[in-house]
Design a protein around this motif. Sequence first.
Motif, PDB file in Angstrom:
ATOM      1  N   SER A  89     -79.931  57.463   7.717  1.00  0.00           N
ATOM      2  CA  SER A  89     -79.116  57.537   8.940  1.00  0.00           C
ATOM      3  C   SER A  89     -79.308  58.867   9.647  1.00  0.00           C
ATOM      4  O   SER A  89     -79.429  58.925  10.875  1.00  0.00           O
ATOM      5  CB  SER A  89     -77.637  57.357   8.601  1.00  0.00           C
ATOM      6  OG  SER A  89     -77.419  56.102   8.037  1.00  0.00           O
ATOM      7  N   LYS A  90     -79.378  59.938   8.872  1.00  0.00           N
ATOM      8  CA  LYS A  90     -79.580  61.274   9.443  1.00  0.00           C
ATOM      9  C   LYS A  90     -80.933  61.372  10.140  1.00  0.00           C
ATOM     10  O   LYS A  90     -81.038  61.870  11.258  1.00  0.00           O
ATOM     11  CB  LYS A  90     -79.459  62.328   8.341  1.00  0.00           C
ATOM     12  CG  LYS A  90     -79.602  63.746   8.843  1.00  0.00           C
ATOM     13  CD  LYS A  90     -79.488  64.738   7.709  1.00  0.00           C
ATOM     14  CE  LYS A  90     -79.765  66.137   8.232  1.00  0.00           C
ATOM     15  NZ  LYS A  90     -79.943  67.102   7.176  1.00  0.00           N
ATOM     16  N   GLU A  93     -80.943  59.367  13.388  1.00  0.00           N
ATOM     17  CA  GLU A  93     -80.185  60.055  14.439  1.00  0.00           C
ATOM     18  C   GLU A  93     -80.958  61.253  14.984  1.00  0.00           C
ATOM     19  O   GLU A  93     -80.917  61.530  16.187  1.00  0.00           O
ATOM     20  CB  GLU A  93     -78.806  60.471  13.932  1.00  0.00           C
ATOM     21  CG  GLU A  93     -77.830  59.315  13.861  1.00  0.00           C
ATOM     22  CD  GLU A  93     -77.773  58.496  15.153  1.00  0.00           C
ATOM     23  OE1 GLU A  93     -77.632  59.072  16.258  1.00  0.00           O
ATOM     24  OE2 GLU A  93     -77.883  57.259  15.053  1.00  0.00           O
ATOM     25  N   GLU A  94     -81.669  61.980  14.112  1.00  0.00           N
ATOM     26  CA  GLU A  94     -82.504  63.094  14.570  1.00  0.00           C
ATOM     27  C   GLU A  94     -83.589  62.593  15.515  1.00  0.00           C
ATOM     28  O   GLU A  94     -83.863  63.212  16.549  1.00  0.00           O
ATOM     29  CB  GLU A  94     -83.151  63.807  13.375  1.00  0.00           C
ATOM     30  CG  GLU A  94     -82.212  64.646  12.557  1.00  0.00           C
ATOM     31  CD  GLU A  94     -82.855  65.167  11.269  1.00  0.00           C
ATOM     32  OE1 GLU A  94     -84.055  64.891  11.014  1.00  0.00           O
ATOM     33  OE2 GLU A  94     -82.152  65.842  10.503  1.00  0.00           O
ATOM     34  N   ARG A  96     -83.566  59.742  17.244  1.00  0.00           N
ATOM     35  CA  ARG A  96     -82.922  59.256  18.470  1.00  0.00           C
ATOM     36  C   ARG A  96     -82.591  60.453  19.380  1.00  0.00           C
ATOM     37  O   ARG A  96     -82.834  60.427  20.590  1.00  0.00           O
ATOM     38  CB  ARG A  96     -81.645  58.483  18.144  1.00  0.00           C
ATOM     39  CG  ARG A  96     -80.966  57.881  19.370  1.00  0.00           C
ATOM     40  CD  ARG A  96     -79.638  57.184  19.077  1.00  0.00           C
ATOM     41  NE  ARG A  96     -79.561  56.473  17.817  1.00  0.00           N
ATOM     42  CZ  ARG A  96     -80.061  55.261  17.572  1.00  0.00           C
ATOM     43  NH1 ARG A  96     -80.700  54.620  18.528  1.00  0.00           N
ATOM     44  NH2 ARG A  96     -79.931  54.686  16.399  1.00  0.00           N
ATOM     45  N   TYR A  97     -82.041  61.508  18.821  1.00  0.00           N
ATOM     46  CA  TYR A  97     -81.693  62.708  19.575  1.00  0.00           C
ATOM     47  C   TYR A  97     -82.941  63.289  20.248  1.00  0.00           C
ATOM     48  O   TYR A  97     -82.901  63.700  21.411  1.00  0.00           O
ATOM     49  CB  TYR A  97     -81.034  63.734  18.645  1.00  0.00           C
ATOM     50  CG  TYR A  97     -80.656  65.016  19.317  1.00  0.00           C
ATOM     51  CD1 TYR A  97     -79.518  65.106  20.107  1.00  0.00           C
ATOM     52  CD2 TYR A  97     -81.447  66.162  19.173  1.00  0.00           C
ATOM     53  CE1 TYR A  97     -79.166  66.290  20.737  1.00  0.00           C
ATOM     54  CE2 TYR A  97     -81.114  67.345  19.794  1.00  0.00           C
ATOM     55  CZ  TYR A  97     -79.970  67.411  20.577  1.00  0.00           C
ATOM     56  OH  TYR A  97     -79.640  68.575  21.206  1.00  0.00           O
ATOM     57  N   GLU A 106     -81.329  54.991  26.291  1.00  0.00           N
ATOM     58  CA  GLU A 106     -80.862  54.173  25.162  1.00  0.00           C
ATOM     59  C   GLU A 106     -81.044  52.712  25.536  1.00  0.00           C
ATOM     60  O   GLU A 106     -80.900  52.372  26.708  1.00  0.00           O
ATOM     61  CB  GLU A 106     -79.386  54.468  24.867  1.00  0.00           C
ATOM     62  CG  GLU A 106     -79.131  55.829  24.268  1.00  0.00           C
ATOM     63  CD  GLU A 106     -79.436  55.908  22.781  1.00  0.00           C
ATOM     64  OE1 GLU A 106     -79.848  54.913  22.176  1.00  0.00           O
ATOM     65  OE2 GLU A 106     -79.259  56.998  22.228  1.00  0.00           O
TER      66      GLU A 106
END
Length: 189
Positions: A89-90, A93-94, A96-97, A106
């Motif tokens: 998940s981390k 998210e990195e 995606r960021y 998005e």
Amino acid sequence: MIRAILQLGLWTFVCGIFYPVLVYGFAKFSFPKVSSGSLVEMDGKVIGSELLSQSFESPEYFHSRPSAVGYDPSSSGASNFGPTNSQLSKKVEERRYYWVTRGGTEPVPSELLYSSGSGLDPHLSPEAVKYQIPLIAKTKGIPEDILVQLVEESIEPPELGLFGSSKINILKLNLKLRSVYIEKNIQKK
């Protein structure tokens, strides 16, 4: 005893020498580029292979799918993180960021967020590549319509027209992009 030694010699020759030489010779004759690793050269120097993904970190080029093995062909494999793993998940998210802060919208295509099973897949779907077009156009100063045409020309159909889906080889696409960029700069001068 002599029969056993003769059998050992015969099968060692057939399986250990004759068959490998036959297969190698057939591959070299029938598929010379692929049997040599589909290596890509530029200015007399090998820069990659059409069969293996590599990292493109510059925002001026199309990015490959993320790799859980750091694009190292000697250690092909996935991360083995399950869908509930906090490390996965981390990472997602990195990633995606990264895309959103570069100006992407998005939702970010999943191929740009999750690594492949081998970590070395050299292809992306046309949708994941098209997502990157506005970002590269802005960074490189090439009109989007030229990039769209470049991407459309790079789409490879399913194998034999049946197996898999349409895809784009990122190394080959980036080499085309490089030549368009060089040509554009020559025309400016």
